[in-house]
Design a protein around this motif. Structure first.
Motif, PDB file in Angstrom:
ATOM      1  N   ILE A   1     -81.677 -73.356 -28.165  1.00  0.00           N
ATOM      2  CA  ILE A   1     -81.579 -74.635 -28.237  1.00  0.00           C
ATOM      3  C   ILE A   1     -81.098 -74.651 -26.367  1.00  0.00           C
ATOM      4  CG2 ILE A   1     -80.855 -76.691 -28.369  1.00  0.00           C
ATOM      5  CD1 ILE A   1     -80.094 -75.380 -31.304  1.00  0.00           C
ATOM      6  N   GLU A   2     -81.197 -75.917 -25.447  1.00  0.00           N
ATOM      7  CA  GLU A   2     -80.687 -76.268 -24.791  1.00  0.00           C
ATOM      8  C   GLU A   2     -79.301 -76.993 -24.856  1.00  0.00           C
ATOM      9  OE1 GLU A   2     -81.165 -80.109 -20.592  1.00  0.00           O
ATOM     10  OE2 GLU A   2     -83.073 -79.233 -22.929  1.00  0.00           O
ATOM     11  N   VAL A   3     -78.137 -75.679 -24.499  1.00  0.00           N
ATOM     12  CA  VAL A   3     -76.984 -75.706 -24.017  1.00  0.00           C
ATOM     13  C   VAL A   3     -76.722 -76.896 -22.762  1.00  0.00           C
ATOM     14  CG1 VAL A   3     -75.024 -75.217 -24.250  1.00  0.00           C
ATOM     15  CG2 VAL A   3     -76.428 -74.222 -25.602  1.00  0.00           C
ATOM     16  N   ARG A   4     -76.782 -77.841 -22.619  1.00  0.00           N
ATOM     17  CA  ARG A   4     -76.368 -78.684 -21.222  1.00  0.00           C
ATOM     18  C   ARG A   4     -74.117 -78.398 -21.331  1.00  0.00           C
ATOM     19  NH1 ARG A   4     -78.700 -84.049 -21.296  1.00  0.00           N
ATOM     20  NH2 ARG A   4     -80.742 -82.833 -22.010  1.00  0.00           N
ATOM     21  N   LEU A   5     -73.872 -78.789 -20.167  1.00  0.00           N
ATOM     22  CA  LEU A   5     -72.721 -78.745 -19.496  1.00  0.00           C
ATOM     23  C   LEU A   5     -72.390 -80.136 -19.164  1.00  0.00           C
ATOM     24  CD1 LEU A   5     -69.873 -78.034 -18.625  1.00  0.00           C
ATOM     25  CD2 LEU A   5     -71.020 -76.392 -16.526  1.00  0.00           C
ATOM     26  N   ALA A   6     -72.052 -81.143 -19.678  1.00  0.00           N
ATOM     27  CA  ALA A   6     -71.843 -82.311 -19.085  1.00  0.00           C
ATOM     28  C   ALA A   6     -70.287 -82.818 -18.666  1.00  0.00           C
ATOM     29  CB  ALA A   6     -72.058 -83.084 -20.618  1.00  0.00           C
ATOM     30  N   GLY A   7     -70.515 -83.755 -18.728  1.00  0.00           N
ATOM     31  CA  GLY A   7     -68.707 -84.886 -18.838  1.00  0.00           C
ATOM     32  C   GLY A   7     -67.449 -83.424 -18.839  1.00  0.00           C
ATOM     33  N   GLY A   8     -67.062 -84.147 -18.108  1.00  0.00           N
ATOM     34  CA  GLY A   8     -65.362 -82.927 -17.726  1.00  0.00           C
ATOM     35  C   GLY A   8     -65.792 -81.801 -17.126  1.00  0.00           C
ATOM     36  N   ARG A   9     -66.663 -81.291 -16.094  1.00  0.00           N
ATOM     37  CA  ARG A   9     -66.985 -79.744 -16.276  1.00  0.00           C
ATOM     38  C   ARG A   9     -65.929 -79.599 -15.428  1.00  0.00           C
ATOM     39  NH1 ARG A   9     -70.838 -79.249 -11.998  1.00  0.00           N
ATOM     40  NH2 ARG A   9     -72.894 -80.396 -12.015  1.00  0.00           N
ATOM     41  N   GLU A  10     -65.865 -80.581 -14.338  1.00  0.00           N
ATOM     42  CA  GLU A  10     -64.831 -80.800 -12.877  1.00  0.00           C
ATOM     43  C   GLU A  10     -63.111 -80.789 -13.781  1.00  0.00           C
ATOM     44  OE1 GLU A  10     -69.411 -82.281 -11.620  1.00  0.00           O
ATOM     45  OE2 GLU A  10     -67.661 -82.830 -13.711  1.00  0.00           O
ATOM     46  N   VAL A  11     -63.161 -81.139 -13.790  1.00  0.00           N
ATOM     47  CA  VAL A  11     -61.745 -81.944 -14.265  1.00  0.00           C
ATOM     48  C   VAL A  11     -60.888 -80.582 -15.293  1.00  0.00           C
ATOM     49  CG1 VAL A  11     -60.480 -82.890 -15.887  1.00  0.00           C
ATOM     50  CG2 VAL A  11     -62.567 -84.137 -14.577  1.00  0.00           C
ATOM     51  N   HIS A  12     -62.389 -79.742 -16.029  1.00  0.00           N
ATOM     52  CA  HIS A  12     -61.000 -79.153 -16.666  1.00  0.00           C
ATOM     53  C   HIS A  12     -61.924 -77.463 -16.518  1.00  0.00           C
ATOM     54  CE1 HIS A  12     -59.565 -81.773 -19.494  1.00  0.00           C
ATOM     55  NE2 HIS A  12     -60.665 -82.254 -19.445  1.00  0.00           N
ATOM     56  N   LEU A  13     -63.414 -76.835 -15.928  1.00  0.00           N
ATOM     57  CA  LEU A  13     -63.603 -75.465 -16.019  1.00  0.00           C
ATOM     58  C   LEU A  13     -62.823 -75.278 -14.297  1.00  0.00           C
ATOM     59  CD1 LEU A  13     -67.107 -75.730 -17.192  1.00  0.00           C
ATOM     60  CD2 LEU A  13     -65.243 -74.367 -18.134  1.00  0.00           C
ATOM     61  N   ARG A  14     -63.087 -76.542 -12.917  1.00  0.00           N
ATOM     62  CA  ARG A  14     -62.845 -76.086 -11.943  1.00  0.00           C
ATOM     63  C   ARG A  14     -63.603 -74.824 -11.259  1.00  0.00           C
ATOM     64  NH1 ARG A  14     -58.108 -77.655 -15.043  1.00  0.00           N
ATOM     65  NH2 ARG A  14     -57.319 -75.822 -15.016  1.00  0.00           N
ATOM     66  N   SER A  15     -62.294 -73.941 -10.131  1.00  0.00           N
ATOM     67  CA  SER A  15     -62.940 -73.130 -10.295  1.00  0.00           C
ATOM     68  C   SER A  15     -63.846 -72.107 -10.724  1.00  0.00           C
ATOM     69  CB  SER A  15     -62.282 -72.269  -9.753  1.00  0.00           C
ATOM     70  OG  SER A  15     -61.335 -71.788  -9.900  1.00  0.00           O
ATOM     71  N   LEU A  16     -64.158 -72.671 -12.190  1.00  0.00           N
ATOM     72  CA  LEU A  16     -64.598 -71.328 -13.575  1.00  0.00           C
ATOM     73  C   LEU A  16     -65.861 -72.083 -12.904  1.00  0.00           C
ATOM     74  CD1 LEU A  16     -61.922 -69.579 -15.815  1.00  0.00           C
ATOM     75  CD2 LEU A  16     -62.792 -69.158 -12.725  1.00  0.00           C
ATOM     76  N   GLN A  17     -66.247 -73.012 -12.785  1.00  0.00           N
ATOM     77  CA  GLN A  17     -67.603 -73.701 -13.265  1.00  0.00           C
ATOM     78  C   GLN A  17     -68.796 -72.679 -12.975  1.00  0.00           C
ATOM     79  OE1 GLN A  17     -68.668 -78.034 -11.615  1.00  0.00           O
ATOM     80  NE2 GLN A  17     -66.380 -77.692 -10.789  1.00  0.00           N
ATOM     81  N   PRO A  18     -68.956 -71.842 -12.418  1.00  0.00           N
ATOM     82  CA  PRO A  18     -69.919 -71.168 -11.780  1.00  0.00           C
ATOM     83  C   PRO A  18     -70.385 -70.286 -13.093  1.00  0.00           C
ATOM     84  CG  PRO A  18     -68.938 -70.961  -9.876  1.00  0.00           C
ATOM     85  CD  PRO A  18     -68.080 -71.458 -10.783  1.00  0.00           C
ATOM     86  N   LEU A  19     -69.376 -69.244 -13.512  1.00  0.00           N
ATOM     87  CA  LEU A  19     -69.220 -68.573 -15.322  1.00  0.00           C
ATOM     88  C   LEU A  19     -69.839 -69.541 -16.473  1.00  0.00           C
ATOM     89  CD1 LEU A  19     -65.495 -66.255 -15.350  1.00  0.00           C
ATOM     90  CD2 LEU A  19     -67.955 -65.934 -14.687  1.00  0.00           C
ATOM     91  N   ALA A  20     -69.785 -70.561 -16.279  1.00  0.00           N
ATOM     92  CA  ALA A  20     -70.049 -71.427 -17.630  1.00  0.00           C
ATOM     93  C   ALA A  20     -72.015 -71.560 -17.019  1.00  0.00           C
ATOM     94  CB  ALA A  20     -70.430 -72.826 -16.977  1.00  0.00           C
TER      95      ALA A  20
END
Length: 387
Positions: free
Chosen positions: A269-288
């Motif tokens: 299924i298309e899993v979408r990284l949505a609201g709040g990624r910048e706030v909570h993943l921060r520098s780990l966004q690329p891993l997501a």
């Protein structure tokens, strides 16, 4: 870890894990985190390669909602200092959408605050859909207008809406804790109406509202049962002026574990990284990106996201590529002409999540409240959008 080997094997076969296995993913340690990401990444690449679908939000009507969803800055009684405006004109909405498409977005998501649309509202959104499609060849349009009344889903589909979004947000058992003006079954019904009308269903969750691991697993299993084509995973943005303003329960590591669990339960299924990624993943966004195959570009409904050019740079630097309009997002077996997602699905494995303790992380002393920034540009303003 034997658990991860089992989950990869199941994911490659599109077989549902047990609830115990899903809970075990959330209970893994930080020392095991990269192993978890690598395992879920194998499943993601099996069904979606290294493609990332870009989506762009247009907030058609902001604020002044009569519903009391505790997480929402637009809710009844919200003191959050967000933009408030009534319906955008179709041409203005189309111009806002064009900015996202120019930035690489394949899907435009049209969102309006409120319990649900009136028939006049459906007419207005239908005009907006037509304007967007006339000016942007090949773009997908998803509507998100709240609870639907009889016949409205069909009218949106006839107007050209490709998809309809309505999130379940949290488990049925705890839904009453975050909203009292409608219930979990209302949300399920709206998703089913969209599916019955021939629209692609988009339905997801919000993590970080103080829920337990069992709640997270329950809502993801409920989503899997509904069988949407896309599952947005939002992380609570704790706006000042809302009841959940003090709910800073997430770490970047926990956010990644949640995304991995969703991928294992929803492998194709298309899993979408949505609201709040910048706030909570921060520098780990690329891993997501190794876990999800879809993100929002630029800003959200009432909060600002990272610059669109930085989103594109992040995708490229991580070794992924933006999915074009000439590519079908879903794997072949999930496309409507191939029997849909239900084709050859394995039976749901039995499991009992009862009695398991919550493992919600305590807020840390370095919580980045400064990353919550109210949107002051784009739709409803005189400033150019972030795309």
């Amino acid at each position: 870890m034997e658990l991860l080997n089992t989950l990869v094997d199941k994911g490659l076969r599109r077989e549902l894990p047990t609830r115990e296995e899903a809970l075990a993913v959330l209970a893994t340690s930080d020392d095991e985190l990269l192993d978890v990401v690598a395992a879920a990444g194998k499943v993601r690449r099996q069904w979606f390669g290294r493609r990332v679908k870009l989506n762009y939000l247009v907030n058609l009507k902001s604020g002044l909602c009569p519903e009391d969803c505790s997480y929402c800055s637009q809710r009844l009684g919200s003191k959050a200092e967000i933009l408030k405006y009534t319906w955008l004109k179709p041409d203005d909405a189309s111009k806002a959408a064009a900015a996202g498409v120019a930035g690489g977005a394949k899907r435009v998501c049209l969102v309006a605050s409120g319990r649900g649309p009136t028939d006049k509202d459906v007419d207005r959104v239908s005009e907006t859909i037509s304007a967007i499609k006339e000016q942007n060849e090949g773009v997908e349009v998803c509507a998100c207008l709240g609870l639907l009344s009889d016949g409205q889903a069909g009218r949106l589909r006839e107007a050209g809406a490709d998809a309809y979004n309505h999130n379940l947000n949290t488990s049925e058992a705890t839904y009453g804790d975050i909203c009292t003006t409608h219930d979990f079954s209302d949300r399920v019904s709206t998703v089913q109406q969209a599916q019955a009308a021939g629209m692609s269903a988009c339905s997801g969750l919000i993590a970080g509202m103080g829920e337990s691991d069992a709640d997270l697993v329950d809502v993801v299993f409920a989503l899997r049962e509904l069988d949407p084509d896309s599952v947005p995973v939002n992380f609570l943005i704790p706006f000042e002026g809302t009841p959940l303003a003090k709910e800073w329960n997430l770490t970047p590591q926990r956010a990644l574990r949640i995304l991995a669990m969703v991928r294992f339960v929803c492998p194709d299924i298309e899993v979408r990284l949505a609201g709040g990624r910048e706030v909570h993943l921060r520098s780990l966004q690329p891993l997501a990106l190794h876990l999800v195959n879809s993100i929002f570009l630029g800003d959200y409904l009432t909060s600002e996201g990272q610059a669109g050019k930085d989103d594109l740079a992040m995708i490229a630097d991580a070794g992924f590529e933006v999915e074009g309009t000439d590519t079908t997002t879903l794997p072949e077996h999930r496309r409507p002409d191939c029997g849909g997602a239900a084709a050859d699905e394995a039976d749901e494995a039995e499991g009992d999540a009862g009695g398991l303790a919550a493992t919600v992380a305590a807020p840390s002393d370095d919580t980045r409240r400064d990353l919550v920034s109210v949107r002051r540009r784009g739709a409803g303003t005189e400033l150019p959008p972030n795309a």
